[in-house]
Every structure is written in structure tokens, then in C-alpha cells.
Scaffold this motif. Sequence first.
Motif: not given
Lengths: 163, 780
Positions: B346-375
Motif C-alpha cells: 500500500g502506501q506504507y512502510t511495512i518491513p516484512a510482507i508475505h502472501c500465499n495465494v491458492r487459485t481454484v477451479y469451480t463450476n462457474t464462469a471464468p474469472v479474469d481482470a475486471y477494472r483494477g484487477a488484483g489491485r
Amino acid sequence: MSKVELTVNGRAVSAEVEDRTLLSQFLRETLNMTGTHVGCDTSQCGACVVHVDGKAVKSCTMLAAQASGSEVTTIEGLAAGGALHPVQAAFKEHHGLQCGFCTPGMIMSAVDMINRYGGKLDEKTVRAELEGNICRCTGYHNIVKSILAAAEEMSGAAKVAAE
Amino acid sequence: MGIEGIGARVARKEDKRFITGKGRYTDDMVVPGMKHAAFVRSPHAHATIKGIDTAAAASMPGVIAVLTGDELANDGIGSLICGWMIHSKDGSPMNMGDWRPLAQSKVRYVGDAVAIVVADTKGQARDAAEAVNVTYEELPAVTEAVDALKDGAPLIHDNAPGNLIYDWEIGDGAAADAAIASAAHVTRMQIVNNRLVPNAMEPRATLGVYDEAEDHYTCWTTSQNPHVARLVMSAFYSVAPENKLRVIAPDVGGGFGSKIYIYPEEIVCLWASKKSGVPVKWVADRTESFLTDAHGRDHVTTVELAFDANNRMTGLKVDTIANLGAYMSLFSSSVPTYLYATLLSGQYTIPAIHCNVRTVYTNTAPVDAYRGAGRPEATYLLERTVETAARELGVSPAELRRTNFIREFPYQTPVIMNYDAGDYEASLDAAMAAADWSGFAARKAEAESRGKKRGIGMSCYIEACGIAPSQAVGSLGAGVGLWESAEVRVNAVGTVEILTGSHSHGQGHETTFAQLVADRFGVPIDSVSVVHGDTDKVQMGMGTYGSRSGAVGMSAIVKALDKVEVKAKAIAAHLLEADESDIVIENGQVKVAGTDKALGWHEVALNAYTAHNLPAGMEPGLKEGAFYDPSNFTFPAGCYVCEVEVDPDTGKTEIVQFVAADDFGNIINPMIVEGQVHGGIGQGIGQALLEGTAYDRETGQLLTASYMDYTMPRADDVPSYQVSHTVTACPSNPLGIKGCGEAGAIGSPPAVMNAITDAIGNNNLTMPATPQKVWAAMRA
């Protein structure tokens, strides 16, 4: 098949069409007047608004056969003799459009709204009246601004004409 | 800047055709012999296909062809791909399941295309599509990402065990854990980012035309990036070689990301045109759009944010599960990774950051970038968490943010990004002043006297635009480079054409790009035309998304203008018998500085083409091209303040004030930039208050598949916005611009939710904050 005869932007037209032909489809596909847009098929988005006998109508919700005998005005017929209608001019001046897809319906609804309120419009009324027109680009801010500006100009012009 | 140059509030050149009904969208195109297509789509979320009987449909009135996935496969048409390779933390590549343009053995979501019918009229095509008899054997379905990861969940793709696409991480997990373990305070949140349907007002459409005599294909399509469409359809789907395939994206009615991707319909209509011998047009109805346009967001996240005793952030730990739907859409893998986790500082001084992401299939419409996309997802979790932390720590939200702002640039975050410039305190101060933050207590008391609960909330966002340095994204797995191209053609009479690889679908490029030329050469913008959206006219370009048309697309134009200027000055110096370094171009005149010797711009242009008297060795003509590859992302940032009143009897929220203070760097056309912010805020308010995509958890049916079920923001759901700008010029591109297309959608949802939770005194509230949810939260 149905025989449809109507007047579009002052021009008499007639055609034999499938009974299920919608007015929006008749305008777009039979007459090749593609200014009227179809955005939702369920009468929600208002991209297809035209005037039928002077009233704003969602043309995706009316059969062409129902409009037979009527006078229809579309976005293509709004600018008289090449001069922009004050609502069209206001949308340009106040950046009331981005992608342009909802714009024909927005403008046709706005003209109808200004006519009905005789120019006495405030922001709250304009927003409530736009319930049937969806825009995804502008956040409505500049559409509302455009309509209020056009209403003011049109009522000013009407006052001058009356005096 | 001149009245039409950089910084001028110029009305748009393109407006006239749109306000008079003369726009030219894909569905407006008519070619001789054109027929209409309807797709047969799966009514089931998950099923095996046991058989397809097309006989009845083929014999119906007006039907020309009924074509299935087996025939498409026999003709060698390839599967749809995801163009960004992500590796799991164990080093294994992502598990990309097979996505056939027409499903063959199995369908994986409601709306999955199974067959195409081509007929004389749209009505006949639809009637016949209903008569195609597909025998399905239904399978259990799963729609929520969290459920799809559970033991025993239905398996959607055989090559993705446990429905896991990848398990990816970024940052230093041990350092983040240590910061949390030794923290004076830790704020913990569960964050859900609701699934959205982009809903460009123009539904997707395509017209495929095969010319047998030339063995050539033309594809009109609703695309944000026609060259990328051509490249992908040629290189991966084997529709046709690039030189035999022309892609035209004419006027396009909004995109918001959803028109970046190449969908099955473009491929199938082109192929069906060759197969059936007629041009084939398909236009989605709105329910097809809801079912099959790529959706956005849909994250479930846990957050831990650690503070020391001085309220300084010491560590951030994020664990996200992201739903990518039934198939991996073109850039889907990059959204919950490099467009998301890299913005978690973000706009901040954060000395240590960790992020884990699991992406998953489901029986729904495909998901992709929509205005902003991740941000937006990153900003939402961080700004909700920071606001919550301020409440827990008993400090004002502004003070907690000020304590932690990054103040020195360049700043290297622990998650790849190197912020080049910014002044976060300036936008915070501007937003608070515009919102009269200090007067809030009095307004709250006044609202209380009317029986209303009033709340205020802020959000300080950062995003990464100017996407992106090609080498950098290549090293992160992107299958393409993300430069942009431009060609500037000065005609013999001095008028100018700009051919750009960017694509305008509402952004006003025909005006802002022309302003660059007006600024440089002093010619009126009416003498400048912008050409885009046609692979036969324009050189290869990468298109418009990620707020890149300004920072990348216009930078390419500037590079080409530089070359034109050099040549024009050389010609003028030769004709005026002066030194090139003494030549200046002003107000349409090419002059020798400090003298009255001058040529009109058009005279220089004409001389370039008559070539009667050019400097020795110079080629005739005045036309230059450029490719611009950015050296860094750009980092727009700002502060949004939202003030709401909640009716305690109904739970209905009214936004009574919305203030935006954005730093987009330098601005070419303030009117257009403000419009972009308005629109983004409108979509962000939609996400926060109104829009929720609901699948039936058992059957996988999309319950919100029309405007009668999915609440789009209407004019009376949103307020007028107060928009202002602070400026730190971007040092990474020649114009000093950062990008403005997505900020509104990124910064606004947390501001709205922070305001509502402040009003009702209960922080446990998810988007969309419908009256029902707010009413219940007030009583919890």
C-alpha cells in the motif's frame, strides 16, 4: 408475418416482418438505423429508448406491430437540420458520455424528462427519473450535469420565446 | 499548453457520432450474405456429454449449419489458453485444464458452449439452438473456491488434483511470522471480495467473414486489444495465419477488462464462416453476457497486520483463496498474483510482507481482470484492515496512516514493486480538507437528531499502472511483452494521422492523443486524426487495459513525435539556411529562433513530400514510428473519503458525500480524467453496496443473470462526486503521467465500507452491504 407502417423521423416506412419482431429490431435490422441500441433485452438498461407518439418508450419492449401507425423519433432524428439538439450539445459540453453505448437512450430519456417537467428539474428528480437508464462508464455524474444544463438552457429558450 | 494542448479541458472529438446515433459498434456491421448465429449452451454446471443430436435442428426453417466441438477439433482448431505462466511454490507449473471452444466430452459451467447454429435470422438460429438435443449425465458441482478445495469435492479438470491451479507465494514468510510474534498489537481480519460481473453496456459480439477466393478471414469483434486477439487466434488457436486474419475492433461500448480476452465465440464464428460459406454474426444477449463474460474478484482472504508499540507497521501476512472459475481465462493467473500481492505494501512502510495465494477451479464462469484487477482486492483488504487497526488502537485513521506513510522515493517494497514518486500526505490532506473532516462530529450529531446513523471512512490506495516493462513481466511468466506502438504520419498538407496500438472504448483517445500533437506542433486538433482498432491499418500493438494507454500508449506517440520533430527541423533548417539547433516549432510555424524567418508547418510537410530540396541524403516523407517499452510501472495513488447515512429502520445506506484526491502525475485532459474517476467510483460503490454475483451452491445455476437480479448502480444510488488532484510527476515516462482508468474502482470500496461500519458500530459486514445485511449487522 405482420405489415408494419409507421413514420420514423418524419419519413413514412413500411415492411412485412415476423410477428415477433420488436420495435428495436425493426429499427436496427429492417431500417438499418443502428443508433438505437440493445443492452439488456429485459427493459432495464434503457439503451433502446425512442419516442413513440411523443413519449419515451423502451423499443425492446414493444412489438413493431404495436407501433404500427405511430410516429417514432430516434436518436438519428433528434438533430434538426444538422444543428445538435440542446441535450446532445450538453452531453458533449459536459462530457456526459464515454463509450457512447447507453448515450442514445440517455439522450432520448433526457429529452422526454425535460419536456415532461417543463425544464423544472433538480438533481434529485433527474437521478430518480434516470432509474430506467443504466450507464457503466460515467458514474452518472456528468450525465446528471448535462441534463440539468440542457434543461436550464431549454427553459431559458422557452422563456425567451414566450416573451 | 495552448487552448488544445496538454492540460487543456478539450471537449471530445469523438462525441458527435455517439450523440447523433452514428457510432459504429460490432452489432451495427452488416456485410452481404450475413447470417446469424446462436450458441447451444450447457444448462448444467457440471456434466458429461453423452451425445449431441443435431438432426432436428438442422432441418428447421432457415438453418444453414449446426456445428459441434468434434467437427471443430477435426479441423485442428486449438484450445483456449492462459497466457501467463505461474509456478507453485514447489516449482511445479500451474495446472491449466483443457478449454475447448466448443465442449466435447464434458461441460464445466452453466453457459459452456456446446454447439453453434447458423441461420438466416437471429430468431431462427435461436429456435434451432433449442432443438439441438444434447444428452448430459449430470455431475455434482461446486461453486465456492473454499468448497472446491475440500476433500471429496467434485474434480473439474483431471490434471488439477483437488481443483488446485497453483499454490503460490511472495515475500518473506519467516520475517512476517517473526514480526507478528513480537508485535505489540496484531489486527486480524477475514476479508471476502465479492464476485462481480463487469457489465460493459455493449454486450460482446463478433462477425466472422471468410473469403474463399483470398483464403482470408476478417473478424469484427468487441475487443480492447485487436492485435492480441489476432496473435492468439493465429498462434494458439490455429484459426488462420496472422497475414490471413484481419481483426477489427470498431467502436466498443465499454470493456473494463472483460473485452481483453479472446472468447470461444470469436474463434467459432470465424471457423463457422468458412465451414458454412456465409458471414456469421453473433451478439450476446444480456443473460449470455452474465453467464459467459469473464467475471471479476472473488477472493477469500485472512489478514494479520502487526504493529509495534509506536503504532508502526512491522509485518503483514495474507492468505488468499481465489476462484478462477471453470477454465483459465487469458490473463487470469496474473490477477491474484502479480497484479495483487505486489501492491500489498500500500502506501506504507511495512518491513516484512508475505502472501500465499491458492487459485481454484469451480463450476462457474471464468474469472479474469475486471477494472483494477488484483489491485482493488489488495487495497480493500489493506484499507479495511488499517481502518480496523485504528479503531482497535484508539487512534484516528488519518493519524495511523500518517505514522506509516512512505515518505522517501524511490521506495523498494518487500513485494517486488519500486515506487518511483508520490506524496501520500498531500492527497490525504486534500481529501480531508475537501470533505471537511473536522466538521464531521457536528454533522453526525445533526443526523442523529433526524434518527440517522452517520459514518465517515477513508481509504488510501496505491496501484500499479503503465503495464508494463516487457522484460520484467517476461521474467514473471507473461507470454507477451507489454510495450506499445505508434506511428505519426504527417501528410503533405500538414494534417496528421496517429496510428496507435492502444484501443479506445470510452477513454477519449481520439481527443487526448490529438492534444499531444497540438501541443507539439501548434496545429489544431481537428487536423489530427487518431486511427486505432484495425490490424490492417495499424502496426502491431498491445491494446488498452491496466490504465496503460496514457503512460505507455502516449509515450510511444511522444517517441514518434520526437523523430518527426527532428526531421521537420532538419528540413526547415535546410530551407531557411539556418542551424538545426536554432529551429523552433510554435503555433504551426517552424521558425529560426530570434528572427522573422519562418515556414508554415504545412510548407515543411509539403517539402518533405515534393522532395525537391531536401538536405543531402535525406529520405523523402514525414512519417515516423516508435515502440515504447516502459522502464517501470507507474504508481497512481490517492485518498478517498466517503460519508454515509444509514437508516436504522431499513438498513438502507445513503452516500451523502464522496471525495477523491488522486495523484495521477501530469494530466493531459482534466475533463476526461475526472470522467474516468467518476466512472470508477460508480463501479466501486456498486461493488460496496449493490453488486453481488450469486450461484446456487448445489446446482451451480447463476441466480443473478439479468438486470432484474443483479443490481447495477443507477443514477439515484450514487451521489455527485468531489474530485481533485495532487501532482507528483511520474519520473518513468516522458509525459510524467501515471494513469487514471482504474483508481476510482480501486480506492472506493474500502472507503464506503469503512464509513458504513463506522456508522453502525459493527465491523463485521461484507460487500455488497445491502440494506438487509446492514440491518442485521446493526442488530448483531
